[in-house]
Structure formats: structure tokens, C-alpha cells
Scaffold this active site. Structure first.
Site, mmCIF file in Angstrom:
data_model
loop_
_atom_site.group_PDB
_atom_site.id
_atom_site.type_symbol
_atom_site.label_atom_id
_atom_site.label_comp_id
_atom_site.label_asym_id
_atom_site.label_seq_id
_atom_site.Cartn_x
_atom_site.Cartn_y
_atom_site.Cartn_z
ATOM 1 N N LYS A 44 14.915 5.449 -13.610
ATOM 2 C CA LYS A 44 15.222 4.429 -12.594
ATOM 3 C C LYS A 44 16.698 4.443 -12.185
ATOM 4 C CE LYS A 44 11.151 2.110 -12.528
ATOM 5 N NZ LYS A 44 10.406 1.524 -11.410
ATOM 6 N N SER B 270 12.180 -7.218 -15.120
ATOM 7 C CA SER B 270 12.608 -7.372 -16.505
ATOM 8 C C SER B 270 12.604 -6.022 -17.195
ATOM 9 C CB SER B 270 11.679 -8.336 -17.239
ATOM 10 O OG SER B 270 10.363 -7.835 -17.200
ATOM 11 N N ASP C 173 -5.097 1.621 -10.562
ATOM 12 C CA ASP C 173 -5.279 1.161 -9.176
ATOM 13 C C ASP C 173 -4.995 2.270 -8.169
ATOM 14 O OD1 ASP C 173 -2.446 0.477 -10.185
ATOM 15 O OD2 ASP C 173 -2.193 0.517 -8.019
#
Lengths: 369, 369
Positions: A81, A113, A250
């Protein structure tokens, strides 16, 4: 976040431009191989191992795979990230009017978070820009301390639901004028994450080998779609992997139905992959067909892959980091596809250890006898 | 084991000769640095942190240390013991009469349930020599499986006490004619382990730096004494570190009393360092004064260092592997000595991650909340 009107095209060239921008700030993480794990991946599973799975009774596939591991667990803040966050900040600094408008004082804001919170806090700190991080009050003290004490961000607490944290984020923006840097659903984030794909291609080439495929995990889809862009027109095929637990697959279900699922409620141990795939990643993954297939793995398979990485590679990785490896080792659909496509020559496959931020307590709980 | 009458001298040159012999068989493991941990080691502890320790009330030391980590957890079988085992086998192959006397068929034998068992089993397997490993019946099934199934050794079970396992070992020798390869108290083992010291010196030099000191753990003392030999006449000082729990700091107590302690009964979490120091290592460490000092650390300090390595370096190491790091971070006697000797320039200190063979279950137990 930089203005969408001036956003760069979502192309391999833009990923290369992103790489130039962030190279001074990120680690070029190492690429490792492991002969034991590569041998395991290239060994057919036994019929007994397939019992109790959806492939019971099927003849086990005989793929040949040579695995290359991109170690983003050794990236700054312990996860990929950092790439997207540094890119977002660099792009902001280039945006006409941002500096002049006092942008450096107003800062940036996000709600997270997880690894994105630490990544944005670090990228802001390095650039002497204030970072406001909206976190649920239930966040672990360790994560709060990392963001606040290690990277000097301001923490603003919110309730745990999406509307609650969005309301708090909006109020921070109203109060400070900070620019929102979302975790995955933005051009600059996607392009930043894609830079790992360029490095991986280069690093494998330096061994006089060429990747046939890259397989990454898919949560919000920033990494998968960015890597897909980095492979555009290279002939390298890109695949995505997800946990199947409680519907965390998903993106896979979206991929094969053509309808993007926008809500997921899963407590999979691969906690970085609990989010539904975002609209911009989806446009790359599905609409532009830059991803060739999606696969999913069970919690048990994730744990088995995790164990192998700890025991054989002596690397600390988080559960989300091994869904790609688990797919190579245990998903018979993926393995049969590789057998068929690659034949006896086999494939060189790039995998990403996306992060290593797991607490020893959580690890202990995962493997308690 | 090779005949003591033809044993090489215990010198740096002999370590270099050992390195030539085993280079084709071992990994040249990487040497890593970590800026966070180096910064921590160079930060004075607070008076509050010293409360409840033997240094309570003392002014905290202000040493400057730059730490270099030799990653023997990435060595074959996951620990440095592969070095000594491969060297012992190579020396046997060179020993006049061993091959002609059917040595290759008679094989080798040792008693160990730890890393030496796996190391000898691997070195024997690579050389197509049978290995007989005497293990206590209470050994963990995981360790038994590794030695037998992964490395193809024969396991012979014994009772847990020293006399019991020695009796069983003697009977194996009588039955098979196998040569005993002890875990540390032998010239060839010491010289083999010392090869890591040569590599570490070379690898640091390749960064245009020079080590001032190396600090290793000390169980039986094979690693510490071998590394001490590798540093002879180089100006690099060598120190040893031990757990203090239940008297596992036998080598330290021996070192400062001049009397070698030959029995230890400690269940320290640093389970590779539970053994008393051997006679040959002792002759190098103490009698020849090739080690400059011995230090010890508590269980709590070992756990804190372990946590740092997992969280900051993302490396899987066993508790024994971090006693040197714990000494640098937490032992005020060592820290004050470095401050005094090194001054503001500080020292470049080599540390050894000696092994990474820890089960996830054991790790979980260690860090359960």
C-alpha cells in the site's frame, strides 16, 4: 487526491510514469524462489486430498509451475500500500493549484484501520503534510499506535459502519480542507500499486526468465487492476485470487456473472481482502478484460499456504498475502488450467506476498493446537 | 567423525579450508540490516525501563551500534548446523581408510532431536550415506517426520536421559559400524560452523564497512568458538550471549569463574541453548581467550527481541536466534562496554540469526495474550 479531470490514462505507460515518481520513496522489494514450494506446486495432488472438496473424484491435475515471490511484506510499512499512497501524494504535489491553495497545510484524509492508513500516514509524514486518519473506535491499540506514534498522523474515531465513518470523514474535510485519498478506488492508487508488477517483470527477466502469468489477491482490486495494467501488451496473463469464506469471493462472482457486487460481509482470516471490488479496478479487471480469470480458496487452504511460507521460507506474511499461493497449490480449476495452457514446459508464475502486518497474538490464535 | 589424530589445527586458515570444502553444499545466506532496529539499539534506554532490572538506578548507556544480521535461518535445514554437518562428512570422505573400510555403507550416527539431527541427516542423504539418529521417544512428531521422511534417516528411539541415549548410540555403533558425529564438541564441527563468520566478514566488506565485533549465541559453543576462530588476527572482537533462565548462562558463569560447568538443566525458551559448553569450544572461547566477553538476557528480553524481528524484519527465527540482538538492545553491561570502547563512532556489530525452526504452535503459545 488529484483531480479526475487531469487523471492519467490507465495504461502501462502511466504505471511506468508512476514508478518514476515513487522510486525515490519505496523499496524495490526482493523476488524470491523456493524449490520446495515450487516442487509441491508441480506435484499432482492425491485423490485422497481431493475428497471432501468440490473436486472429489476428479483426476488430479498435473501442472508444472515455477513460482516467483515478490516480497511486498518487506515494503515500507510492511505492505504494498505504500506504493499507492506515495503516488497519490506525488500526484497531488504536481496538481496545478494544490500547493498554491495551501494544500500542504490542509493535508490528506482517509478512513482505514489497515495497511492503507499506515501507508498514507507515512507518505504524508515524509512530505511534511498532515494526515487525518478516520478509524473505528474498535480498532486495535497496536494499529492506532502505529499510525499515530510511528507516523505522526492525527486519528479521528468513528463508529464501525460505512455511513458513520463517511460522515466523520466528511466533517474532517469540511473542517480542514484535507484531500481524500481512498484506499483503492482511484486512478492514482491503482497506478501506484501497479508498479510492483513492473519490478516483478524486470526482476524475473534479470534471471533470464520470462513470466507467463501473475496471480495476485483481490480485495478492493487496487493491486490486481494495477498489476493487470503493468502487464498490458506484454503477453503475461493476470489472474485474481480471493478467499471464498462468507462470500469474500465477490470479485470472482462478479467476474463470472458480469454484475459487480458492491457489498461484502465476511470475516475471512485474509482480512485485507474483505472489501468488495471498487468501480475503477472493476473497469480494468472486467470491462477491459485485462484479467483472465478469478479463483478462490478456503480458510483451511490459506492456513496451509501460510504454514508453508513460515516453515519453508522463514518469511512473516499476513493471511491475505498467500491466497495466490494457496490457489497455485490447492485450486484444481487453476491447476488444470495451467496444465492445459502450459503443457509440459510449464509456466513461470509471479505471486505477491502483499503484506506482513500480522500480530504475533493473531498468528498464535490462528495456529493454536 | 574424522580421526582426532589427523584433525586440522583450530585456526582461521582451517576455517577457510572448511569453507572451500562445504561451499558447494551450503547456502551463502544473506546479510541484512534494519534501520529501525539499529536506531533502537543506538537509543539510550529510559531510567523507567531499567527499573526492576539489575541496572535499576544506573545512568542508561548511550552506545552507537550498527547491526548486521547474518540470516542462517535461511540456511539449508533452516539453521547454521548444516555447515558443521557437511564439513564433518567431507572430512570423513577425505580420511584415509574410511571409504576403503566400507565407511560409506556403515554410515554416521548422532543423538539429537534438534537442528543437528536434521543437518546430519541432510548431509548424509546428499552423500548417499546412511544416517542413524538417536532421538528421545518424547520428541515431537514433527521433528521425527522431518528427519525420517524429509531426509531419509533411520530413527532409533531412546529414553530422555544422557546415559540412556548414550547407551543406545553405543549399541547403534556396535551394530552398524557407523561413525559418531557429535553436535558441537569436535574439531570438524567447530570449523564448519566458523565458516559463517568468514562469509559475514566478506559480506559486510562488500558494503565498504568493517565489522568491529560479532556477537553470537552460545549453547554447546560450536558456533561461538568457530566464529571466534574466523576472527583470529582480524581485529574483530567476539562476544557470546546466553539466556540467564534457570542457569542456562553456564558458559558465562564458567567464563568469569574459570571453571567450566558441565551440566545444565534449563527449560529456557531458547531451546537451542540449553546445553552446557563443550570442552573443545571452551578451549577456544576461554583458554585461548578468543572470546572477549559473555553476556546473558532474560526470557522477557528474548521475547521482546523476537517480536521486533517478526514485526520489523518479517523474518521467522527461533528464540535461540535472537539472544545476541536481545543483548545489544537490553543488556546494560554490554551497552556500556560498547559506549566506552567505541565512543561516538560506534561499532558495526555482526549478529547471527542462527535458525528459524520454530513451530507455529510453539510461537502461538509464546505470544498468547
Amino acid at each position: 487526491m488529484s483531480d479526475p479531470a487531469t487523471a492519467p490514462l490507465l495504461t502501462r505507460e502511466s504505471v511506468q510514469a508512476a514508478h518514476k515518481l515513487i522510486e525515490p520513496y519505496i523499496h524495490k522489494t526482493p523476488v524470491l524462489t523456493n524449490s520446495t514450494i515450487t516442487r509441491l506446486a508441480s506435484t499432482p495432488r492425491t485423490p485422497a486430498e481431493l475428497e471432501g472438496t468440490e473436486w472429489a473424484g476428479r483426476t488430479p491435475a498435473r501442472p508444472v509451475m515455477r513460482l516467483w515471490f515478490k516480497c511486498e511484506n518487506l515494503q515500507r510499512i510492511g505492505a504494498f500500500k505504500a506504493r499507492g499512497a506515495f503516488h497519490a501524494i506525488e500526484r497531488l504535489k504536481q496538481q496545478p493549484g494544490w500547493l498554491e491553495g495551501g494544500g500542504r497545510e490542509k493535508g490528506v484524509v482517509t478512513h482505514s484501520s489497515g495497511n492503507h492508513a499506515q501507508a498514507l500516514a507515512l507518505a504524508a509524514q515524509v512530505n511534511s503534510i498532515p494526515a487525518h486518519i478516520v478509524m473505528p473506535t474498535i480498532s486495535s491499540p497496536v494499529k492506532i499506535a502505529a499510525v499515530r506514534d510511528t507516523y505522526g498522523a492525527s486519528i479521528i474515531f468513528s463508529g464501525p459502519t460505512a455511513p458513520e465513518r463517511e460522515a466523520v470523514t466528511a466533517s474532517v474535510i469540511a473542517r480542514t480542507g484535507a484531500v481524500l485519498v481512498p484506499p483503492y478506488d482511484h486512478h492514482d492508487i491503482v497506478l501506484g500499486q501497479g508498479t510492483m508488477g513492473l519490478e516483478l517483470q524486470d526482476q524475473v527477466s534479470s534471471h533470464n526468465k520470462k513470466l507467463n502469468a501473475i496471480l495476485t489477491g483481490c480485495g478492493g482490486g487496487g493491486m490486481l487492476s494495477g498489476v493487470a495494467l503493468s502487464c498490458e501488451n506484454t503477453g503475461i496473463r493476470v489472474f485474481g485470487a480471493e478467499p471464498s469464506f462468507e462470500g469474500a469471493d465477490d470479485a470472482k462472482r462478479s467476474f463470472y456473472s458480469g454484475q459487480r457486487i458492491t457489498s461484502v460481509k465476511s470475516l475471512t482470516i485474509a482480512d485485507g481482502l474483505r472489501t468488495p471490488v471498487g468501480a475503477i479496478p472493476w473497469s480494468i479487471i472486467y470491462e477491459r478484460k485485462l484479467v483472465s480469470g478469478m479463483y478462490s480458496v478456503t480458510e483451511k487452504e490459506i492456513k496451509a499456504a501460510l504454514r508453508l511460507v513460515y516453515e519453508r521460507m522463514k518469511m512473516v506474511v499476513e493471511p491475505s498475502a498467500v491466497v495466490g499461493l494457496a490457489t497455485c497449490l490447492y485450486n484444481e480449476d487453476f491447476r488444470a488450467m495451467v496444465e492445459q495452457e502450459a503443457g509440459e514446459d510449464g509456466w513461470d508464475i509471479g505471486l505477491v506476498f502483499s503484506g506482513g502486518n500480522v500480530s504475533l497474538e493473531a498468528l498464535g490464535k490462528l495456529f493454536e493446537s
